[in-house]
Design a protein around this motif. Structure first.
Motif, PDB file in Angstrom:
ATOM      1  N   LEU A 104      30.337  30.084  47.539  1.00 18.89           N
ATOM      2  CA  LEU A 104      29.768  29.812  46.230  1.00 18.89           C
ATOM      3  C   LEU A 104      28.608  28.823  46.248  1.00 18.89           C
ATOM      4  CD1 LEU A 104      32.991  29.513  44.024  1.00 18.89           C
ATOM      5  CD2 LEU A 104      31.709  31.556  44.692  1.00 18.89           C
ATOM      6  N   ARG A 105      28.300  28.260  47.403  1.00 19.85           N
ATOM      7  CA  ARG A 105      27.225  27.274  47.455  1.00 19.85           C
ATOM      8  C   ARG A 105      25.915  27.892  46.986  1.00 19.85           C
ATOM      9  NH1 ARG A 105      28.956  25.125  53.360  1.00 19.85           N
ATOM     10  NH2 ARG A 105      30.715  23.838  52.694  1.00 19.85           N
ATOM     11  N   ARG A 106      25.137  27.068  46.281  1.00 15.48           N
ATOM     12  CA  ARG A 106      23.863  27.532  45.744  1.00 15.48           C
ATOM     13  C   ARG A 106      22.957  28.031  46.862  1.00 15.48           C
ATOM     14  NH1 ARG A 106      21.457  27.276  40.933  1.00 15.48           N
ATOM     15  NH2 ARG A 106      19.188  27.269  40.828  1.00 15.48           N
ATOM     16  N   ARG A 107      22.269  29.117  46.600  1.00 15.42           N
ATOM     17  CA  ARG A 107      21.445  29.747  47.602  1.00 15.42           C
ATOM     18  C   ARG A 107      20.054  30.038  47.038  1.00 15.42           C
ATOM     19  NH1 ARG A 107      24.913  34.649  48.512  1.00 15.42           N
ATOM     20  NH2 ARG A 107      26.456  33.012  48.701  1.00 15.42           N
ATOM     21  N   GLU A 108      19.078  30.181  47.916  1.00 15.00           N
ATOM     22  CA  GLU A 108      17.716  30.493  47.497  1.00 15.00           C
ATOM     23  C   GLU A 108      17.509  32.007  47.504  1.00 15.00           C
ATOM     24  OE1 GLU A 108      15.633  28.299  46.249  1.00 15.00           O
ATOM     25  OE2 GLU A 108      17.230  26.821  46.525  1.00 15.00           O
ATOM     26  N   THR A 109      18.273  32.692  46.693  1.00 16.51           N
ATOM     27  CA  THR A 109      18.148  34.139  46.554  1.00 16.51           C
ATOM     28  C   THR A 109      18.116  34.461  45.069  1.00 16.51           C
ATOM     29  OG1 THR A 109      20.533  34.562  46.476  1.00 16.51           O
ATOM     30  CG2 THR A 109      19.502  34.434  48.657  1.00 16.51           C
ATOM     31  N   LEU A 110      18.066  35.749  44.750  1.00 12.02           N
ATOM     32  CA  LEU A 110      18.039  36.155  43.349  1.00 12.02           C
ATOM     33  C   LEU A 110      19.429  36.180  42.725  1.00 12.02           C
ATOM     34  CD1 LEU A 110      15.461  39.097  43.519  1.00 12.02           C
ATOM     35  CD2 LEU A 110      15.058  36.666  43.170  1.00 12.02           C
ATOM     36  N   VAL A 111      20.460  36.015  43.549  1.00 11.34           N
ATOM     37  CA  VAL A 111      21.843  36.041  43.063  1.00 11.34           C
ATOM     38  C   VAL A 111      22.498  34.692  43.312  1.00 11.34           C
ATOM     39  CG1 VAL A 111      24.103  37.130  43.300  1.00 11.34           C
ATOM     40  CG2 VAL A 111      22.025  38.524  43.445  1.00 11.34           C
ATOM     41  N   HIS A 112      23.132  34.151  42.281  1.00  8.52           N
ATOM     42  CA  HIS A 112      23.801  32.859  42.372  1.00  8.52           C
ATOM     43  C   HIS A 112      25.215  32.984  41.813  1.00  8.52           C
ATOM     44  CE1 HIS A 112      20.178  30.341  43.246  1.00  8.52           C
ATOM     45  NE2 HIS A 112      19.594  31.427  42.783  1.00  8.52           N
ATOM     46  N   PHE A 113      26.021  31.972  42.080  1.00 11.92           N
ATOM     47  CA  PHE A 113      27.370  31.905  41.526  1.00 11.92           C
ATOM     48  C   PHE A 113      27.447  30.747  40.545  1.00 11.92           C
ATOM     49  CE2 PHE A 113      27.835  33.874  45.696  1.00 11.92           C
ATOM     50  CZ  PHE A 113      28.630  34.976  45.404  1.00 11.92           C
ATOM     51  N   ALA A 114      28.097  30.993  39.419  1.00 14.37           N
ATOM     52  CA  ALA A 114      28.322  29.931  38.449  1.00 14.37           C
ATOM     53  C   ALA A 114      29.372  28.967  38.982  1.00 14.37           C
ATOM     54  CB  ALA A 114      28.773  30.536  37.122  1.00 14.37           C
ATOM     55  N   GLU A 115      29.540  27.853  38.296  1.00 11.15           N
ATOM     56  CA  GLU A 115      30.583  26.908  38.669  1.00 11.15           C
ATOM     57  C   GLU A 115      31.942  27.605  38.622  1.00 11.15           C
ATOM     58  OE1 GLU A 115      30.484  23.700  39.727  1.00 11.15           O
ATOM     59  OE2 GLU A 115      28.327  24.067  39.890  1.00 11.15           O
ATOM     60  N   PRO A 116      32.794  27.399  39.642  1.00  9.19           N
ATOM     61  CA  PRO A 116      34.068  28.124  39.684  1.00  9.19           C
ATOM     62  C   PRO A 116      35.010  27.723  38.564  1.00  9.19           C
ATOM     63  CG  PRO A 116      33.981  26.447  41.407  1.00  9.19           C
ATOM     64  CD  PRO A 116      32.622  26.502  40.795  1.00  9.19           C
ATOM     65  N   GLY A 117      35.839  28.676  38.185  1.00  8.98           N
ATOM     66  CA  GLY A 117      36.876  28.430  37.189  1.00  8.98           C
ATOM     67  C   GLY A 117      38.229  28.788  37.760  1.00  8.98           C
ATOM     68  N   MET A 118      39.251  28.631  36.939  1.00  5.78           N
ATOM     69  CA  MET A 118      40.624  28.896  37.388  1.00  5.78           C
ATOM     70  C   MET A 118      41.352  29.668  36.290  1.00  5.78           C
ATOM     71  SD  MET A 118      43.464  26.136  38.672  1.00  5.78           S
ATOM     72  CE  MET A 118      42.353  25.546  39.954  1.00  5.78           C
ATOM     73  N   ILE A 119      42.169  30.622  36.698  1.00  8.18           N
ATOM     74  CA  ILE A 119      42.929  31.424  35.747  1.00  8.18           C
ATOM     75  C   ILE A 119      44.305  31.703  36.321  1.00  8.18           C
ATOM     76  CG2 ILE A 119      42.048  33.607  36.680  1.00  8.18           C
ATOM     77  CD1 ILE A 119      42.112  34.741  33.849  1.00  8.18           C
ATOM     78  N   LEU A 120      45.314  31.733  35.471  1.00  6.81           N
ATOM     79  CA  LEU A 120      46.676  32.077  35.872  1.00  6.81           C
ATOM     80  C   LEU A 120      46.916  33.527  35.483  1.00  6.81           C
ATOM     81  CD1 LEU A 120      49.415  31.102  37.029  1.00  6.81           C
ATOM     82  CD2 LEU A 120      50.094  30.547  34.682  1.00  6.81           C
ATOM     83  N   ALA A 121      46.958  34.428  36.482  1.00  8.40           N
ATOM     84  CA  ALA A 121      47.078  35.854  36.189  1.00  8.40           C
ATOM     85  C   ALA A 121      47.399  36.611  37.464  1.00  8.40           C
ATOM     86  CB  ALA A 121      45.777  36.377  35.581  1.00  8.40           C
ATOM     87  N   GLU A 122      47.738  37.889  37.308  1.00  8.72           N
ATOM     88  CA  GLU A 122      47.851  38.765  38.467  1.00  8.72           C
ATOM     89  C   GLU A 122      46.432  39.008  38.967  1.00  8.72           C
ATOM     90  OE1 GLU A 122      47.777  41.889  41.064  1.00  8.72           O
ATOM     91  OE2 GLU A 122      46.924  42.155  39.054  1.00  8.72           O
ATOM     92  N   PRO A 123      46.151  38.802  40.257  1.00  8.95           N
ATOM     93  CA  PRO A 123      44.760  38.799  40.744  1.00  8.95           C
ATOM     94  C   PRO A 123      43.934  40.019  40.367  1.00  8.95           C
ATOM     95  CG  PRO A 123      46.209  37.900  42.413  1.00  8.95           C
ATOM     96  CD  PRO A 123      47.095  38.410  41.321  1.00  8.95           C
ATOM     97  N   ARG A 124      44.463  41.220  40.593  1.00 12.92           N
ATOM     98  CA  ARG A 124      43.656  42.408  40.306  1.00 12.92           C
ATOM     99  C   ARG A 124      43.405  42.555  38.806  1.00 12.92           C
ATOM    100  NH1 ARG A 124      42.766  45.293  44.743  1.00 12.92           N
ATOM    101  NH2 ARG A 124      44.167  45.036  46.518  1.00 12.92           N
ATOM    102  N   ALA A 125      44.403  42.261  38.016  1.00  9.50           N
ATOM    103  CA  ALA A 125      44.212  42.323  36.565  1.00  9.50           C
ATOM    104  C   ALA A 125      43.219  41.257  36.115  1.00  9.50           C
ATOM    105  CB  ALA A 125      45.549  42.136  35.852  1.00  9.50           C
ATOM    106  N   ALA A 126      43.212  40.119  36.792  1.00 11.59           N
ATOM    107  CA  ALA A 126      42.304  39.029  36.419  1.00 11.59           C
ATOM    108  C   ALA A 126      40.849  39.429  36.607  1.00 11.59           C
ATOM    109  CB  ALA A 126      42.616  37.786  37.245  1.00 11.59           C
TER     110      ALA A 126
END
Length: 278
Positions: A104-126
Motif C-alpha cells: 500500500l505504500r505510495r508510489r509514483e504511478t497512476l494508481v494509488h491506494f487510499a489509507e487502509p481501513g478495517m472491517i469485520l466480515a467474511e472476507p469474500r463477502a467484504a
C-alpha cells in the motif's frame, strides 16, 4: 459465514497528481487471521473515468488497470503468505501484514491506494460489499452522481482556462414566478447572459433519456415564455452508446437546440472552452 477482521484499501486512479483528482477503481483486502488476500477491479470500459477525465486517452487508464491487475495477481498467487488455511502461526500473520502494508505504500504511478481501513466480515463477502460502496457507489443515485462529477470537472476546466471568476456558481435564473438554479452563470448588467449546465443523457433506456432530458426542455421553455431565458446556454452532454437510447438523446438535443441551446459533447473540452469564453 464466519466474520473475521479484514484490512482493506480503496484503489484509486490518479492521472494528474499535481491536482489530486482521482476515481476509485477497485478494492484490495487482506485477512491476517487466515492469510486471505484478494482484490477486485473496475472494468476497462469505465464511464466514471471517461466522465471525470474526458480529455485523457482511454488507453492510459486501460494500461494502468492492466499493470495493477498483474501486480495484485502476483501477490495473490505467488506470495508464500497467501493461504486458505483456517489459521496461521504468529510468524505467518506478521509476514502477511508486513507484505500488505508494503503493497500500500505510495508510489509514483497512476494508481494509488487510499489509507487502509478495517472491517469485520467474511472476507469474500467484504470485497463485494466494499466494491459496491466505494466503486459502484450504490449509496448514491447514479444519475445524479454523474452530473455532480461533470460539474466538478467543469469547475476545474474553467479554472484552468482562467474563466472561473467570470462565472457565478449556483446562480438562480428566472423570475419570482418561475426560477431554478444553474451551476455556472455569467452575468451582464447583473442579469444572466451566458450559462453552462452539464447534462447526462447516458442512460440505459430511452424512457430515462426522455424523462431527464425532457425535464430540462420544459424548464427552458418556461423561461422562454417568461422572457427570462439567458441569451447563451451551453450544455456539455454525455451521450449513450446503445442505438435506442442514442436516438432518444438525439431527439432531446434537437429540442434543446430549438431553444438556442449550444450542445457540445462533454468529452470535447476545447469546444467547451471556445463556447465558454466571455
Amino acid at each position: 459465514m464466519k466474520e473475521l477482521v479484514c484490512n482493506y484499501a480503496v484503489i484509486r486512479f490518479l492521472p494528474y497528481q499535481e491536482v489530486g483528482e482521482f476515481v476509485n477503481i477497485g478494492i484490495v483486502l487482506h485477512c491476517p487471521e487466515t492469510g486471505f488476500f484478494d482484490f477486485r477491479l473496475a472494468e476497462p470500459r469505465n464511464r466514471r473515468v471517461r466522465g471525470f477525465f474526458p480529455e485523457l486517452d482511454r488507453e492510459v487508464y486501460r494500461a494502468a488497470l492492466k499493470a495493477i491487475d498483474r501486480e495484485l495477481a502476483r501477490h495473490r498467487n505467488e506470495r508464500e503468505w497467501f493461504t486458505q488455511a483456517a489459521a496461521l502461526d504468529d510468524g505467518a500473520i506478521s509476514r502477511g501484514l508486513t507484505e500488505f502494508r508494503a503493497l500500500l505504500r505510495r508510489r509514483e504511478t497512476l494508481v494509488h491506494f487510499a489509507e487502509p481501513g478495517m472491517i469485520l466480515a467474511e472476507p469474500r463477502a467484504a470485497i463485494a460489499q466494499l466494491f459496491d460502496r466505494y466503486v459502484n457507489r450504490q449509496f448514491a443515485k447514479a444519475n445524479q452522481y454523474q452530473e455532480q462529477v461533470m460539474r466538478v470537472r467543469l469547475a476545474t476546466l474553467l479554472k484552468e482556462w482562467n474563466l472561473r471568476g467570470k462565472y457565478k456558481t449556483s446562480r438562480r435564473v428566472g423570475d419570482e414566478m418561475y426560477h431554478f438554479t444553474l451551476p455556472f452563470v455569467h452575468l451582464s448588467e447583473n442579469r444572466p447572459f451566458k450559462a453552462i449546465k452539464p447534462l447526462d443523457l447516458d442512460r440505459n433506456e430511452p424512457t430515462e433519456v426522455f424523462e431527464h432530458g425532457g425535464a430540462w426542455v420544459q424548464r427552458l421553455r418556461r423561461l422562454q415564455e417568461h422572457g427570462t431565458l439567458p441569451p447563451h446556454l451551453i450544455f456539455p452532454v454525455r451521450l449513450p452508446v446503445a442505438s435506442k437510447p442514442a436516438a432518444a438523446a438525439n431527439e432531446v438535443c434537437s429540442e434543446l437546440r430549438e431553444l438556442s441551446v449550444q450542445i457540445v459533447p462533454f468529452d470535447e473540452p476545447e469546444r467547451i472552452r471556445e463556447l465558454a469564453l466571455v
